[in-house]
Design an enzyme around this catalytic site. Sequence first.
Site, PDB file in Angstrom:
ATOM      1  N   LYS A 242       0.839  -1.199   0.000  1.00 28.00           N
ATOM      2  CA  LYS A 242       0.000   0.000   0.000  1.00 28.00           C
ATOM      3  C   LYS A 242       0.871   1.245   0.000  1.00 28.00           C
ATOM      4  O   LYS A 242       1.888   1.312   0.700  1.00 28.00           O
ATOM      5  CB  LYS A 242      -0.908  -0.024   1.231  1.00 28.00           C
TER       6      LYS A 242
ATOM      7  N   SER B 139      -9.225   2.153   3.731  1.00 29.48           N
ATOM      8  CA  SER B 139      -8.365   2.868   2.801  1.00 29.48           C
ATOM      9  C   SER B 139      -7.427   1.983   2.006  1.00 29.48           C
ATOM     10  O   SER B 139      -6.727   2.456   1.126  1.00 29.48           O
ATOM     11  CB  SER B 139      -7.546   3.910   3.570  1.00 29.48           C
TER      12      SER B 139
ATOM     13  N   SER C  78      -9.352  -0.160   7.875  1.00 30.10           N
ATOM     14  CA  SER C  78      -8.881   0.022   6.502  1.00 30.10           C
ATOM     15  C   SER C  78      -8.357  -1.208   5.790  1.00 30.10           C
ATOM     16  O   SER C  78      -8.147  -1.160   4.582  1.00 30.10           O
ATOM     17  CB  SER C  78      -7.805   1.117   6.465  1.00 30.10           C
TER      18      SER C  78
END
Length: 496
Positions: free
Chosen positions: A80, A156, A180
């Site tokens: 990420k 996220s 997330s």
Amino acid sequence: MTDPTFLGAGELTAGYAAGDLSPVDVTLAVLERAAAIDAVVNAFVLIDADGALDAAGESAARWAAGSPLGPLDGVPASVKDILLQRGHPTLRGSAAIEPTGPFAEDAPSVARLREAGCVLFGKTTTPEFGWKGVTDCPPHGATGNPYAPDRTAGGSSGGAAAAVAFGAGPMALGTDGGGSVRIPASFCGVFALKPTYGRVPLYPASAFGTLAHVGPMTRSAADAAALLDVIGRPDTRDWSHLGPPPAGYRAALEPPADTTPSHPLAGLRVAVSPTLSGPGDGPPVASAVAAAVRGAADLLAELGADVEEADPPLGPVDEVLAAFETLWFSGAARATGPIRGTARERMDPGLREICAEGARYSALDYLAAVDVRMALGREMGRFHERYDLLLCPTLPITAFGLGREVPEGSGLRRWTEWTPFTYPFNMTQQPAASLPFGTDEEGLPIGVQLVAARHEDASVLRIAHAMELAGTPRIPPPAPPTADGTGGPAGRIRTA
């Protein structure tokens, strides 16, 4: 041979050991898949084909010599774009970060993957600074759902979830400060674990403080356990890390010796809470989600667990939400404090709003929120003296329209209002996993959440693994697009 992009990490390395698969061929297939899905769901901010193929070639040589670095050598993994990766920009979804770097250091979890011989092939999309439960940001646009690209992948860690669901790598590193990894896992039909805080070292320290966790995102609990074995190793840059894991997480997947094959969860005490005492002002729990939770409870009972309905002592929903938002919005204000002038004007408007709110809180407001958090953690500790596991929805809904912070027509203000089941366990630092458990009437994935006491990460993984082996409701993989972005779900237009 089965499509290698949908093989798990263990299956890949077994193929490498037998000579039936090559890390180079697998990496080529993953790179092709990543490029194809990016045209459909916008899962990546960077794909490093040259670096990945170099790493895959080195892995192939080690396997040929009979000297792999470990059980994940040659397994493709994505990172990420919140976590530092040496040699590549980490822009955190923001146009305010200078892309020229230097970027000379790996985050601890990324360093552990590199040491284990994983093939790091790309960085995945995130909302700006990971601030919300959907994935879109000014520089990179929105990330769509693999099952319906006009719906959100969640956030996220939305890019990571979409990539894993589509077969662009069997594992990914995500981060979780309020849900997330679990939110997008639920929306995209993959497995994700938010470990106990400190189990996975984090550096640099997050502006969101001890709400922020690094967690594995995979297609199975077994792969998550293998990944946690690697990324859970200590790193001196994080003074709050927990030290070496007490035992291997892969080894902990085996049922206890005093159970039988038909009842591997015998003696497990499970509390089922369909609403965690009610989602407050958020949306009601969708009927398909409620049915999935009932089905998961029935499966646990079939596996020998003692199951009863019981709500955890989370206290008033509005009080817990207010405390979380005080901590979260203050962290956002801190993270973006150095951004000034025209750069700040280019920030996500919603992020600017919560930063302004966070900047108004006083130190006493923050400490009052910490008091709520400490009381919540204490009460959950007592709850787990009676119950080994809490089962509840991961989310009350399935994926909604792309490019929105809240579902259309919901009347909600912020993402925290439709995620009432995830953020409380960031406050308590407990391990919590989202386990795929079927689909709704539109074919959209549903996740159920498994929560255990702090430090009981192995229990969550063992229970999830037992449920998978027994047969959780199938979520078929999304149809992969071809290299030109056709052949799978309807494509979407990337927006800036």
